[in-house]
Write an enzyme that holds these catalytic residues in place. Structure first.
Site, mmCIF file in Angstrom:
data_model
loop_
_atom_site.group_PDB
_atom_site.id
_atom_site.type_symbol
_atom_site.label_atom_id
_atom_site.label_comp_id
_atom_site.label_asym_id
_atom_site.label_seq_id
_atom_site.Cartn_x
_atom_site.Cartn_y
_atom_site.Cartn_z
ATOM 1 N N GLU A 29 0.749 -1.307 0.047
ATOM 2 C CA GLU A 29 -0.005 -0.097 0.098
ATOM 3 C C GLU A 29 0.849 1.293 -0.077
ATOM 4 O O GLU A 29 0.883 2.119 1.011
ATOM 5 C CB GLU A 29 -0.955 0.073 1.297
ATOM 6 N N GLU B 287 -5.043 -8.829 1.171
ATOM 7 C CA GLU B 287 -5.592 -8.258 2.156
ATOM 8 C C GLU B 287 -7.262 -7.923 1.953
ATOM 9 O O GLU B 287 -7.575 -7.462 1.038
ATOM 10 C CB GLU B 287 -5.018 -6.877 2.749
HETATM 11 O O1 IFM Z 1 -3.743 -2.970 9.176
HETATM 12 C C1 IFM Z 1 -3.697 -2.488 8.061
HETATM 13 C C2 IFM Z 1 -2.619 -3.190 7.145
HETATM 14 O O2 IFM Z 1 -1.544 -2.785 7.739
HETATM 15 C C3 IFM Z 1 -2.734 -2.681 5.818
HETATM 16 N N1 IFM Z 1 -3.983 -2.625 5.195
HETATM 17 C C4 IFM Z 1 -5.140 -2.288 6.058
HETATM 18 C C5 IFM Z 1 -4.948 -2.840 7.251
HETATM 19 C C6 IFM Z 1 -6.363 -2.455 7.974
HETATM 20 O O3 IFM Z 1 -6.152 -1.128 8.203
#
Ligand code: IFM
Length: 448
Positions: free
Chosen positions: A166, A355
């Protein structure tokens, strides 16, 4: 046969990140990271917690890998803490750091669990921040030197490499709205940092291709669909387009199309933002071919035009949908739309959802169990949309739940629980939640 059957070999996984779970913030020769500094400076974290111990994965990885094995998890995504490898950011390698990750990776391997390793998930060495961090163009070389060591010393044990997690959060949350370390408030600096993140990503891919290692390499981008708040309002339609170009195309276009989004850049310039310094040859480095597209997604944006919001003139509003404990609205159809959008625009040969998941207000009940029906429902609904997209030809090859266990949720500290495994931070006791058992069955059945 399940109603929703996934393709054979589908990679069911779960994800974590170093700072959020490891603890051992100054153990084993590790240097200070920007998150150590950020948390140790009062006023940055909502519940005043720090990630010094987090889930103590640094000492308890054996137990956690045991739980992964019991649940039948196929892929475990973890990240490497740069200051654990290079305490000073560059220079001398910390052998204890290398040994720690070798032990973790070996243990995963011995238990038949594949590893997906993110090389940067936000915990920059503070020593490099002192030299400007992501705002300094030299960081692409610092990153290049760091990943070379990872390839050399860990490459035999890694199944999938992810350059950055990200990057838009690193640049925008870190340098524009200051919610993340290092906590700056300068939009133009954030744009420049974005370009340097892209350069570092490209440098990592370039180095990787020289190694002869066979594992796949890709990047994890967080993206979400932006819909106009009022679909009949022209200004809202335009604002939603801008918002989406900012959240998706700013990183997606240079990597996968070899160009920055021109309309967006023209708009930003008109609004007074300083565009990044892009030098000859940069785009070639940034846009090298990847083996997969890693996608993180959780919610959708519903955007109203609002001139007063600088620089984008866009405001994301709630729509009244149910929301998780992170206050993120649940909109599973957004997953389907996004997968189709990515497939149509970037045509990656392989997509992994690195994710997706939900924060819920979970606790251990009197029977010693954790009931988390909302998380199950969230994952269930999103997976139905993933299944639909696969059925229409989108090459999604894996799905990783965020997160394996409750952990340190950045500016929200320990107050938001994303895990399938509950962590009692006082005792470090792990309790798999109902969602963990539900997901385990999904994996066994390869569907639901
Ligand atoms: O915890 C974060 C992660 O580090 C990166 N993506 C989103 C998750 C939830 O906010």
């Amino acid at each position: 046969m399940s109603a929703y059957q996934f393709p054979e070999g589908f990679e069911w996984g779960t994800a974590t990140a170093s700072y959020q779970i490891e603890g051992g913030w100054n153990a084993g020769g590790k240097g200070e990271s920007i998150w150590d500094r950020f948390c140790h400076t009062p006023g940055h974290i909502h519940d005043d917690s720090v990630g010094d111990t987090a889930c103590d994965f640094y000492h308890r990885y054996g137990e956690d890998i045991g739980i992964l094995k019991e649940l039948g998890i196929k892929v475990y995504r973890l990240s490497i803490s740069w200051p654990r490898i290079f305490p000073e950011g560059t220079g001398a390698v910390n052998k204890e750091g290398i040994d720690f990750y070798r032990n973790v990776l070996q243990r995963l391997h011995d238990n038949g669990i594949k590893s997906a390793v993110t090389m940067y998930h936000w915990d920059l060495p503070q020593k490099l921040q002192d030299r400007g961090g992501w705002a300094n163009r030299e960081i692409a070389d610092w990153f290049r030197a760091y990943v070379k060591v990872l390839y050399e010393r860990l490459g035999d044990l890694v199944d999938t490499w992810i350059t950055l997690n990200e990057p838009i959060c690193t640049s925008m949350a870190g340098y524009w709205y200051g919610e993340h370390a290092p906590g700056y408030h300068d939009y133009s600096m954030a744009l420049q940092a974005s370009h340097h993140l892209l350069l570092a990503h490209g440098a990592a891919v370039e180095e990787y291709r020289k190694t002869g290692l066979k594992a796949d390499i890709g990047i994890t981008l967080n993206m979400n669909m932006s819909y106009p708040f009022d679909p009949k309002n022209r200004a809202d339609i335009e604002a939603a387009k801008r918002n989406q170009e900012h959240s998706n195309n700013l990183f997606g276009d240079p990597i996968f199309l070899g160009k920055y989004p021109e309309e967006l850049f023209a708009y930003l310039e008109k609004r007074g933002a300083v565009l990044p310094d892009i030098r000859q040859g940069d785009i070639e480095i940034i846009s090298q071919k990847l083996d997969f597209f890693g996608l993180n997604t959780y919610f959708t944006d519903h955007v109203k035009a609002d001139e007063s919001r600088w620089p984008l003139g866009a405001l994301s509003l709630k729509t009244g949908r149910p929301h998780t404990d992170a206050d993120w609205e649940v909109n599973p159809e957004g997953m389907y739309d996004l997968l189709k959008w990515i497939h149509g625009r970037y045509k990656p040969q392989k997509l992994i959802i690195t994710e997706n998941g939900a924060a819920c207000n979970d606790w251990v009940n009197l029977e010693g169990k954790v009931s988390d029906p909302n998380r199950i429902d969230y994952i269930h609904r999103y997976l139905i949309q993933v299944h639909k997209a696969i059925g229409e030809g989108v090459p999604v090859k894996g799905y990783y739940v965020w997160c394996f266990c409750d952990n340190f949720e950045w500016a929200w500290g320990l107050s938001r629980r994303f895990g399938m495994v509950h962590v009692d931070y006082a005792t470090q006791k792990r309790t798999p939640k109902e969602s963990a058992y539900w997901y385990s069955k999904v994996i066994r059945d390869n569907g639901f």
